[in-house]
Design a protein around this motif. Structure first.
Motif, PDB file in Angstrom:
ATOM      1  N   ALA A   1      -6.643   9.937 -21.660  1.00  0.00           N
ATOM      2  CA  ALA A   1      -6.282   9.014 -22.726  1.00  0.00           C
ATOM      3  C   ALA A   1      -4.785   9.029 -23.035  1.00  0.00           C
ATOM      4  O   ALA A   1      -4.179   7.976 -23.267  1.00  0.00           O
ATOM      5  CB  ALA A   1      -7.080   9.339 -23.991  1.00  0.00           C
ATOM      6  N   VAL A   2      -4.181  10.227 -23.045  1.00  0.00           N
ATOM      7  CA  VAL A   2      -2.748  10.313 -23.358  1.00  0.00           C
ATOM      8  C   VAL A   2      -1.937   9.571 -22.295  1.00  0.00           C
ATOM      9  O   VAL A   2      -0.986   8.848 -22.614  1.00  0.00           O
ATOM     10  CB  VAL A   2      -2.308  11.779 -23.468  1.00  0.00           C
ATOM     11  CG1 VAL A   2      -0.794  11.866 -23.691  1.00  0.00           C
ATOM     12  CG2 VAL A   2      -3.044  12.471 -24.610  1.00  0.00           C
ATOM     13  N   ALA A   3      -2.301   9.734 -21.026  1.00  0.00           N
ATOM     14  CA  ALA A   3      -1.620   9.017 -19.944  1.00  0.00           C
ATOM     15  C   ALA A   3      -1.809   7.515 -20.101  1.00  0.00           C
ATOM     16  O   ALA A   3      -0.863   6.729 -19.902  1.00  0.00           O
ATOM     17  CB  ALA A   3      -2.147   9.476 -18.589  1.00  0.00           C
ATOM     18  N   LEU A   4      -3.011   7.089 -20.460  1.00  0.00           N
ATOM     19  CA  LEU A   4      -3.274   5.663 -20.666  1.00  0.00           C
ATOM     20  C   LEU A   4      -2.417   5.104 -21.803  1.00  0.00           C
ATOM     21  O   LEU A   4      -1.820   4.024 -21.682  1.00  0.00           O
ATOM     22  CB  LEU A   4      -4.755   5.439 -20.979  1.00  0.00           C
ATOM     23  CG  LEU A   4      -5.712   5.456 -19.788  1.00  0.00           C
ATOM     24  CD1 LEU A   4      -7.144   5.642 -20.257  1.00  0.00           C
ATOM     25  CD2 LEU A   4      -5.581   4.165 -18.983  1.00  0.00           C
ATOM     26  N   ILE A   5      -2.336   5.849 -22.905  1.00  0.00           N
ATOM     27  CA  ILE A   5      -1.571   5.376 -24.064  1.00  0.00           C
ATOM     28  C   ILE A   5      -0.078   5.313 -23.746  1.00  0.00           C
ATOM     29  O   ILE A   5       0.601   4.339 -24.088  1.00  0.00           O
ATOM     30  CB  ILE A   5      -1.845   6.285 -25.278  1.00  0.00           C
ATOM     31  CG1 ILE A   5      -3.302   6.115 -25.739  1.00  0.00           C
ATOM     32  CG2 ILE A   5      -0.886   5.970 -26.422  1.00  0.00           C
ATOM     33  CD1 ILE A   5      -3.756   7.143 -26.756  1.00  0.00           C
ATOM     34  N   ALA A   6       0.444   6.362 -23.079  1.00  0.00           N
ATOM     35  CA  ALA A   6       1.869   6.357 -22.719  1.00  0.00           C
ATOM     36  C   ALA A   6       2.196   5.177 -21.818  1.00  0.00           C
ATOM     37  O   ALA A   6       3.196   4.469 -22.023  1.00  0.00           O
ATOM     38  CB  ALA A   6       2.228   7.671 -22.021  1.00  0.00           C
ATOM     39  N   GLN A   7       1.354   4.935 -20.814  1.00  0.00           N
ATOM     40  CA  GLN A   7       1.555   3.803 -19.912  1.00  0.00           C
ATOM     41  C   GLN A   7       1.463   2.485 -20.658  1.00  0.00           C
ATOM     42  O   GLN A   7       2.287   1.578 -20.462  1.00  0.00           O
ATOM     43  CB  GLN A   7       0.499   3.849 -18.814  1.00  0.00           C
ATOM     44  CG  GLN A   7       0.493   2.633 -17.885  1.00  0.00           C
ATOM     45  CD  GLN A   7      -0.676   2.686 -16.913  1.00  0.00           C
ATOM     46  OE1 GLN A   7      -0.500   2.980 -15.749  1.00  0.00           O
ATOM     47  NE2 GLN A   7      -1.877   2.402 -17.401  1.00  0.00           N
ATOM     48  N   GLY A   8       0.475   2.357 -21.554  1.00  0.00           N
ATOM     49  CA  GLY A   8       0.290   1.108 -22.290  1.00  0.00           C
ATOM     50  C   GLY A   8       1.457   0.796 -23.210  1.00  0.00           C
ATOM     51  O   GLY A   8       1.919  -0.347 -23.281  1.00  0.00           O
ATOM     52  N   LEU A   9       1.948   1.816 -23.930  1.00  0.00           N
ATOM     53  CA  LEU A   9       3.068   1.585 -24.841  1.00  0.00           C
ATOM     54  C   LEU A   9       4.335   1.198 -24.074  1.00  0.00           C
ATOM     55  O   LEU A   9       5.066   0.283 -24.480  1.00  0.00           O
ATOM     56  CB  LEU A   9       3.325   2.841 -25.683  1.00  0.00           C
ATOM     57  CG  LEU A   9       2.243   3.182 -26.721  1.00  0.00           C
ATOM     58  CD1 LEU A   9       2.556   4.508 -27.392  1.00  0.00           C
ATOM     59  CD2 LEU A   9       2.120   2.067 -27.752  1.00  0.00           C
ATOM     60  N   TRP A  10       4.596   1.893 -22.948  1.00  0.00           N
ATOM     61  CA  TRP A  10       5.789   1.565 -22.172  1.00  0.00           C
ATOM     62  C   TRP A  10       5.694   0.168 -21.571  1.00  0.00           C
ATOM     63  O   TRP A  10       6.649  -0.611 -21.617  1.00  0.00           O
ATOM     64  CB  TRP A  10       6.013   2.611 -21.087  1.00  0.00           C
ATOM     65  CG  TRP A  10       7.224   2.361 -20.233  1.00  0.00           C
ATOM     66  CD1 TRP A  10       7.264   2.069 -18.913  1.00  0.00           C
ATOM     67  CD2 TRP A  10       8.584   2.369 -20.673  1.00  0.00           C
ATOM     68  NE1 TRP A  10       8.546   1.896 -18.480  1.00  0.00           N
ATOM     69  CE2 TRP A  10       9.394   2.069 -19.548  1.00  0.00           C
ATOM     70  CE3 TRP A  10       9.205   2.597 -21.904  1.00  0.00           C
ATOM     71  CZ2 TRP A  10      10.782   1.995 -19.616  1.00  0.00           C
ATOM     72  CZ3 TRP A  10      10.597   2.526 -21.974  1.00  0.00           C
ATOM     73  CH2 TRP A  10      11.366   2.232 -20.838  1.00  0.00           C
TER      74      TRP A  10
END
Length: 506
Positions: A385-394
């Motif tokens: 989830a953290v990887a998904l959120i970081a990718q999504g925000l960027w």
């Protein structure tokens, strides 16, 4: 060799699911628009199809090689793992860094903008010109030694807002578990594949006419169609027939940029390898089946274009929307609406696949200590989830910048979207990592012949050499014809070099 850490991800993807990720990640907006520029570069229907066919050869031969590596190392991270094992952690890090900085996140941003762009065909509320926050220039256009450079601005139009909402929505959906993201991926992939197939059938069965490029233009002698490249395109004046042929060969390489971008992202399924059931068997099959389906559909779609539209209709399609022009020619005004809906479906499903797959690379890097530690975690739904959120925000932030040009006579600013242009920058850099991946098959055959290989590359070593030779010629060709765009692509990736050494020191 790296030791595999205890698996945290759940193997819930079947052969069908993996194939849907391949197809869904590949079919986006490229097939509907890039043929316009390619046809302008090569000037004939035959060479247009040749550009797509050559890109298809690269896709299929690359997939044949990737399948061996995917079966050897069925781990989360895919291509990152292959490069790390073959060449060491530095090359693996550079790939993951470039993927996060521009290749994957930038593609997610651009596909989201394409989704919003075609939504604007259905409603005037969504438009690039309807601003919630008007463009704010942060870097003014400037000139150095008579060389002009674009400036940059930030803005938020209703089109950009919808793109951001799409990215964040799909990111949220994928944090809810693999089954949810998989359901969306399979549903939209089936739908958009059917839509593309429908476009092909309409073009071949209804749109077919004797006024089209297939019947009114020379297939293999573009100069008979009025094609004549300029010296600014090929760096020399093509004054003789021999030089015209040389120019054609060079521009054929550049015409492959759009087809290669449209056929990219097939490697995304390897990013999710840690979640595929029986990966030694299913990953190679998914790669070959998915790539074969998409390459065939793309060639048929371009054939539909050339039997429906005249060559000028392909080259001068409004905003490069060749598919929309074809549907309008075949079905009238309602064809525009049908095509807009089809492209919205296509881009939505494509972005879900890109978001689902990309985060697995950063997760794998974090487990190796080469990315932020928090990214090395999964949530209660067993997804990173953290990887998904970081990718999504960027990726959402990448939607906001716009290029700025200035009219020298009036001083007025003109605003564009920087990431539609960045897609051109990444093709050559992305292809270098593909070449390294294909080369890894040869390297690992020599470096570690004892490793179990559930699948071995068909036609080895001829198939890897075919890929490396064609891709190498393309990279050289693009460096000659478009040094500024290819150079920026390399520069963005190689910003990871100092970052890597800082990370290793820490």
């Amino acid at each position: 060799m790296y030791k595999e850490a205890p698996a945290k991800l759940v193997r819930g993807l079947s052969l069908l699911d993996a194939t849907m990720i391949v197809v869904g990640s590949m079919i986006g907006s490229g097939i509907f628009i890039t043929s316009a520029e390619s046809s302008r570069l090569v000037g004939s229907p035959g060479w247009l199809l040749a550009a797509w066919a050559l890109a298809g050869v690269l896709t299929i031969t690359g997939a044949l090689c990737c399948a061996e590596l995917a079966a050897m190392w069925p781990r989360a991270g895919g291509q990152y793992v292959f490069l790390r094992e073959a060449y060491g952690p530095s090359i693996g890090f550079l790939f993951g860094w470039g993927l996060f900085l521009i290749i994957q996140s930038g593609t997610i941003a651009a596909v989201a903008v394409a989704f919003a762009n075609f939504t604007g065909v259905l409603t005037g509320v969504v438009s690039a010109e309807r601003y919630l926050i008007s463009p704010v220039v942060i870097v003014h256009p400037f000139t150095i030694n008579q060389l002009s450079f674009n400036g940059y601005a930030l803005s938020l139009s209703t089109q950009q807002l919808l793109a951001v909402v799409m990215i964040l929505f799909l990111t949220f959906i994928n944090t809810r578990g693999l089954q949810t993201g998989k359901l969306i991926q399979n549903t939209f992939t089936f739908t958009k594949t059917a839509a593309l197939l429908g476009l092909i059938l309409i073009g071949l069965l209804i749109g077919w006419n004797h006024g089209s490029a297939a019947f009114t233009s020379s297939w293999w002698q573009p100069w008979q169609n009025g094609w004549k490249p300029s010296s600014s395109q090929v760096w020399f004046e093509p004054a003789s027939e021999g030089l015209l042929v040389l120019a054609l060969i060079m521009l054929l390489g550049r015409a492959m940029v759009g087809p290669l971008f449209a056929q990219s992202a097939w490697n995304n399924v390897t990013f999710t390898a840690g979640e595929v059931r029986d990966p030694g068997r299913n990953l190679p099959r998914a790669l070959l089946l998915g790539c074969g389906i998409v390459v065939s559909l793309y060639l048929l779609a371009n054939l539909a274009y050339v039997v429906t539209l005249p060559l000028s209709g392909i080259q001068n399609a409004p905003q490069n929307r060749v598919a929309t022009a074809m549907m309008q020619a075949a079905l009238g005004p309602r064809g525009t609406i049908i095509m807009a809906v089809a492209i919205m479906i296509s881009t939505f499903g494509c972005n879900n696949g890109l978001i689902l797959a990309g985060a697995r690379v950063y997760y794998a890097m974090a487990r190796d200590g080469l990315f932020f530690k928090r990214v090395d975690s999964v949530n209660v739904h067993h997804v990173p989830a953290v990887a998904l959120i970081a990718q999504g925000l960027w990726a959402a932030l990448l939607v906001l910048p716009r290029t700025v040009t200035v009219n020298q006579q009036t001083g007025a600013f003109t605003f564009g979207n920087v990431y539609t242009q960045l897609l051109e920058y990444i093709v050559s850099a992305d292809l270098i990592f593909y070449v390294l991946m294909v080369g890894a098959v040869i390297v690992m055959r020599r470096k570690a012949p004892e490793i179990e290989r559930p699948y071995r590359t068909f036609g080895y070593p001829i198939v890897p050499l075919i890929y490396i030779i064609i891709a190498g010629l393309f990279i050289i060709d693009l460096a000659i014809l478009a040094p500024s765009t290819s150079g920026i692509g390399y520069l963005l990736v190689f910003t990871g070099v100092p970052i890597y050494f800082i990370w290793r020191r820490r």
